[in-house]
Structures are given as C-alpha cells and as structure tokens.
Design a protein around this motif. Structure first.
Motif, PDB file in Angstrom:
ATOM      1  N   UNK A   1     -51.011  76.711  74.795  1.00 39.88           N
ATOM      2  CA  UNK A   1     -52.203  77.458  75.203  1.00 39.88           C
ATOM      3  C   UNK A   1     -51.872  78.589  76.175  1.00 39.88           C
ATOM      4  N   UNK A   2     -50.651  79.109  76.108  1.00 44.38           N
ATOM      5  CA  UNK A   2     -50.254  80.225  76.960  1.00 44.38           C
ATOM      6  C   UNK A   2     -49.917  81.435  76.100  1.00 44.38           C
ATOM      7  N   UNK A   3     -50.053  82.608  76.710  1.00 42.89           N
ATOM      8  CA  UNK A   3     -49.775  83.849  75.975  1.00 42.89           C
ATOM      9  C   UNK A   3     -48.309  83.915  75.568  1.00 42.89           C
ATOM     10  N   UNK A   4     -48.088  84.422  74.358  1.00 41.80           N
ATOM     11  CA  UNK A   4     -46.748  84.465  73.773  1.00 41.80           C
ATOM     12  C   UNK A   4     -46.209  85.893  73.807  1.00 41.80           C
ATOM     13  N   UNK A   5     -44.959  86.017  74.248  1.00 40.74           N
ATOM     14  CA  UNK A   5     -44.299  87.323  74.234  1.00 40.74           C
ATOM     15  C   UNK A   5     -43.568  87.547  72.921  1.00 40.74           C
ATOM     16  N   UNK A   6     -42.893  86.484  72.446  1.00 40.65           N
ATOM     17  CA  UNK A   6     -42.070  86.635  71.247  1.00 40.65           C
ATOM     18  C   UNK A   6     -41.816  85.265  70.632  1.00 40.65           C
ATOM     19  N   UNK A   7     -41.732  85.209  69.294  1.00 43.88           N
ATOM     20  CA  UNK A   7     -41.272  83.999  68.620  1.00 43.88           C
ATOM     21  C   UNK A   7     -39.999  84.324  67.852  1.00 43.88           C
ATOM     22  N   UNK A   8     -39.138  83.291  67.706  1.00 45.58           N
ATOM     23  CA  UNK A   8     -37.854  83.470  67.040  1.00 45.58           C
ATOM     24  C   UNK A   8     -37.578  82.269  66.152  1.00 45.58           C
ATOM     25  N   UNK A   9     -36.787  82.487  65.122  1.00 48.98           N
ATOM     26  CA  UNK A   9     -36.303  81.395  64.291  1.00 48.98           C
ATOM     27  C   UNK A   9     -34.929  80.944  64.791  1.00 48.98           C
ATOM     28  N   UNK A  10     -34.708  79.644  64.737  1.00 50.10           N
ATOM     29  CA  UNK A  10     -33.397  79.073  65.040  1.00 50.10           C
ATOM     30  C   UNK A  10     -32.939  78.320  63.801  1.00 50.10           C
ATOM     31  N   UNK A  11     -31.813  78.732  63.178  1.00 50.36           N
ATOM     32  CA  UNK A  11     -30.923  79.825  63.553  1.00 50.36           C
ATOM     33  C   UNK A  11     -31.564  81.196  63.338  1.00 50.36           C
ATOM     34  N   UNK A  12     -30.977  82.221  63.937  1.00 44.61           N
ATOM     35  CA  UNK A  12     -31.543  83.565  63.857  1.00 44.61           C
ATOM     36  C   UNK A  12     -31.433  84.147  62.450  1.00 44.61           C
TER      37      UNK A  12
ATOM     38  N   UNK B   1     -31.467  83.796  58.724  1.00 44.60           N
ATOM     39  CA  UNK B   1     -32.008  82.852  57.741  1.00 44.60           C
ATOM     40  C   UNK B   1     -32.013  83.513  56.374  1.00 44.60           C
ATOM     41  N   UNK B   2     -31.544  82.777  55.374  1.00 42.76           N
ATOM     42  CA  UNK B   2     -31.511  83.297  54.003  1.00 42.76           C
ATOM     43  C   UNK B   2     -32.796  82.916  53.270  1.00 42.76           C
ATOM     44  N   UNK B   3     -33.492  83.875  52.699  1.00 38.83           N
ATOM     45  CA  UNK B   3     -34.653  83.543  51.875  1.00 38.83           C
ATOM     46  C   UNK B   3     -34.208  83.017  50.516  1.00 38.83           C
ATOM     47  N   UNK B   4     -35.091  82.313  49.834  1.00 37.57           N
ATOM     48  CA  UNK B   4     -34.811  81.937  48.454  1.00 37.57           C
ATOM     49  C   UNK B   4     -34.730  83.211  47.605  1.00 37.57           C
ATOM     50  N   UNK B   5     -33.803  83.294  46.677  1.00 41.22           N
ATOM     51  CA  UNK B   5     -33.735  84.479  45.797  1.00 41.22           C
ATOM     52  C   UNK B   5     -35.057  84.706  45.056  1.00 41.22           C
TER      53      UNK B   5
ATOM     54  N   UNK C   1     -40.087  86.877  59.912  1.00 39.26           N
ATOM     55  CA  UNK C   1     -38.875  86.897  60.732  1.00 39.26           C
ATOM     56  C   UNK C   1     -37.618  86.771  59.882  1.00 39.26           C
ATOM     57  N   UNK C   2     -37.788  86.325  58.643  1.00 39.70           N
ATOM     58  CA  UNK C   2     -36.660  86.308  57.712  1.00 39.70           C
ATOM     59  C   UNK C   2     -36.440  87.755  57.284  1.00 39.70           C
ATOM     60  N   UNK C   3     -35.380  88.354  57.797  1.00 38.86           N
ATOM     61  CA  UNK C   3     -35.199  89.804  57.734  1.00 38.86           C
ATOM     62  C   UNK C   3     -35.341  90.360  56.328  1.00 38.86           C
ATOM     63  N   UNK C   4     -34.754  89.682  55.350  1.00 31.64           N
ATOM     64  CA  UNK C   4     -34.789  90.208  53.987  1.00 31.64           C
ATOM     65  C   UNK C   4     -36.185  90.138  53.372  1.00 31.64           C
TER      66      UNK C   4
END
Length: 335
Positions: free
Chosen positions: A167-178, A180-184, A212-215
């Motif tokens: 319930x707090x304001x968010x600056x940024x969200x990230x995926x771990x690991x950074x 990440x491969x999408x499905x083809x 966040x999945x760059x591709x």
C-alpha cells in the motif's frame, strides 16, 4: 484502410481479472471453425504475466517449481466454449482437505500436466484443447521469474503479493532475473497481429511485468499492429493512488523506454455515489481521464459507456468488446 470484411489477428496482454474479462468479451467474435468464417477475429492470442506468488498458484509454484497457473487458468476458462461445465470444473476450489484446501482443480490439472509433459507451455496447450478454447494462450516467458519493487521511500519489496499488500507508492518494478527470454510464440503472435491490446489490470503487477521482458516491448514497438491501452476504471490504494490515465501510461513508458500506444480506451460512465463512498473508504477513486495531458502526449483516445457496476466497479465485457471491434477492427486505423 483495410477491407471492411477482412478478419484480424488480435493479441491481448495482461493478467488477473482484467485480461480474462477482455478475452471473454472478444471470444464471441473469433472464427474458430469453418462455420464461423464471417466473424471478424481470425486469431485471438493472450499473453499472460507469470509473476503471481500468492494463494494456490504461489503454493504450487514453491512446491513443484512450476510457473503460476492461476491467471492462465482464468484465461482458459474465459475462452472456453463450455464455461458452464468444464469451466466450472477448472474453477472449482477445494474447500477442505489436507494439502487440497484452497487449490483449484484447474491449477492442479496444469501442474500435473507440466510434470507429465515436462513443459509448462505444452501443458497450457493440452489444457486448451481439453477446454476447446476460442484462441491461444501463452505465458509471457517459460522462466521462473520474480517481481520486485523499489518504493518511493527507498525500500525494496520482493514478490508480487508483498508488493500488492505494501500500500505504498512505487518508484519502479523489476524482474528477477533481469534478462528474461519470451516464448518464441509470443513474439510471433505480436509480429503477425493487427491489433495489440494492453490492460486493464493492476499497473505494476499485471501490466508492466509482461512489458519488462525487453523483446516483448520491442516486438510491440516494431509491429504494424495498432496498439491500444485500455485504461483502468479505479485507482489502487498505494500502488496507483491519485494516478490519472496519463500517469499510468507514463509509468509504462518509463519502464519500457518506448512509446507503445496509438490509442487509449477510456470509460465515460459515472460511478454511482453509493459505490464511490465504498471505494473511497478504501482509498480508491475513479481514474482521472486527463484528456489534456493525453493531447500533449499526442495520444488519441476513444471513450465509451463501459461501466458495469453491479456491486463492484468493472468493465462491461460486451460493451468493451463492441467498442474495440467498432473502432479498431471494422475501420482499422493506420498506426
């Protein structure tokens, strides 16, 4: 402009209840057999976030090392031809039993199939055939990813459930690991799409994680498809408190580094005062359409009476589907 009768390929990205609502509205317009050839959608593909770590999905994820099945299950039921029987079976939640209580049958079915086939995406494909769905469903990635958030106060919160509860304001969200491969198949679906839909849904836990999945974000940007953001109706306490439509879009652009959207769909119906009081008691309010800001961002927008307010504030799936078809399928604009 396309021929009026040309069918289109649609991709919808998201998670939670928002994505399944969009799919449920659009499935009636999907040509899934030769009998349906007059229907305007030739292919409907759902790309589903896989960061859920709460409830039944979270338990199965921790115990069996599978991707969280809950949002996938909801999408399969939404696209099922027979929601009354098989859909109810997949949504059935065990009320009691050691180890069973709280699990849904569909989640257990997907987990069992993953162990049998050795592959979660293959388990999704097999389950989709069982339910005879009108469309295709893909997890955005086959990797086991976790969501983490940096809050405005500088603290870091790990896991989708903890982020939603903070319930707090968010600056940024990230995926771990950074990285990440999408499905083809996800990239292929986007590349061949005529219309890409993003939202509605929780901004930081349902919408942004897919992007966040760059591709995935790159594929949308490169696509010839018209890309449409479906704006949320209400803000969420902490996560998007006091956010306007423009604020939601800016957050997406800041996370992806790309201007993705050609259009925004915004509700113009008023929320009944009785419901407003209830939501405001929980620190939620209608999302300000911020038309002037959207104009400055050079974003085109379409408005409609999209509210279904039977006890809770939700999009009306039928009205939303008709608006999407009228604005972006029958007379598809150029990107």
């Amino acid at each position: 402009m396309n021929q009026p009768n040309r069918s289109v390929r649609v991709v919808a990205l998201g998670g939670g209840t928002g994505l399944s609502m969009v799919l449920r509205g659009l499935k009636e317009y999907v040509a899934s057999s030769k009998k349906d050839q007059g229907r305007p959608i030739s292919d409907l593909a759902a790309i589903v976030t896989v960061t859920d770590d709460g409830g039944s999905s979270g338990r199965l994820r921790r115990e069996y090392r599978v991707l969280p099945p809950g949002d996938i299950r909801n999408c399969m039921v939404a696209l099922s031809k027979d929601e009354h029987l098989l859909g109810k079976l997949f949504q059935y939640r065990f009320p009691a039993g050691r180890g069973l209580a709280g699990h849904s049958f569909g989640n257990l079915f997907l987990t069992a199939l993953t162990n049998v086939t050795g592959d979660f995406p293959e388990a999704v494909r097999v389950s989709a055939r069982v339910l005879a769905i009108r469309g295709r469903i893909f997890p955005s990635t086959a990797q086991n990813v976790t969501l983490e958030a940096e809050l405005q106060d500088g603290k870091t919160v790990h896991g989708e459930t903890n982020i939603s509860r903070s319930r707090k304001s968010i600056r940024e969200v990230r995926l771990v690991p950074r990285r990440v491969r999408p499905l083809p198949e996800v990239l292929e679906a986007i590349a061949s799409a005529d219309l890409v839909l993003v939202g509605p849904g929780s901004l930081y836990t349902s919408i942004i994680p897919n992007l966040l999945i760059r591709k995935v974000a790159q594929a949308i940007k490169r696509s010839r498809a018209t890309c449409v953001y479906i704006a949320n109706l209400m803000t969420q306490p902490g996560e998007t408190q006091h956010y306007s439509v423009a604020d939601h879009i800016r957050a997406i652009y800041e996370h992806t580094g790309k201007d993705l959207f050609d259009f925004v769909v915004i509700n113009r119906s008023r929320v009944p005062s009785s419901l407003l009081r209830r939501y405001r008691a929980q620190s939620a309010e209608p999302v300000d359409p911020s038309f002037d800001e959207l104009d400055r961002m050079r974003l085109r927008y379409v408005t409609g009476d999209l509210l279904n307010h039977r006890g809770v504030v939700r999009h009306d799936q039928r009205r939303l589907a008709r608006l999407l078809l009228d604005e972006f399928v029958k007379h598809r604009p150029r990107r």
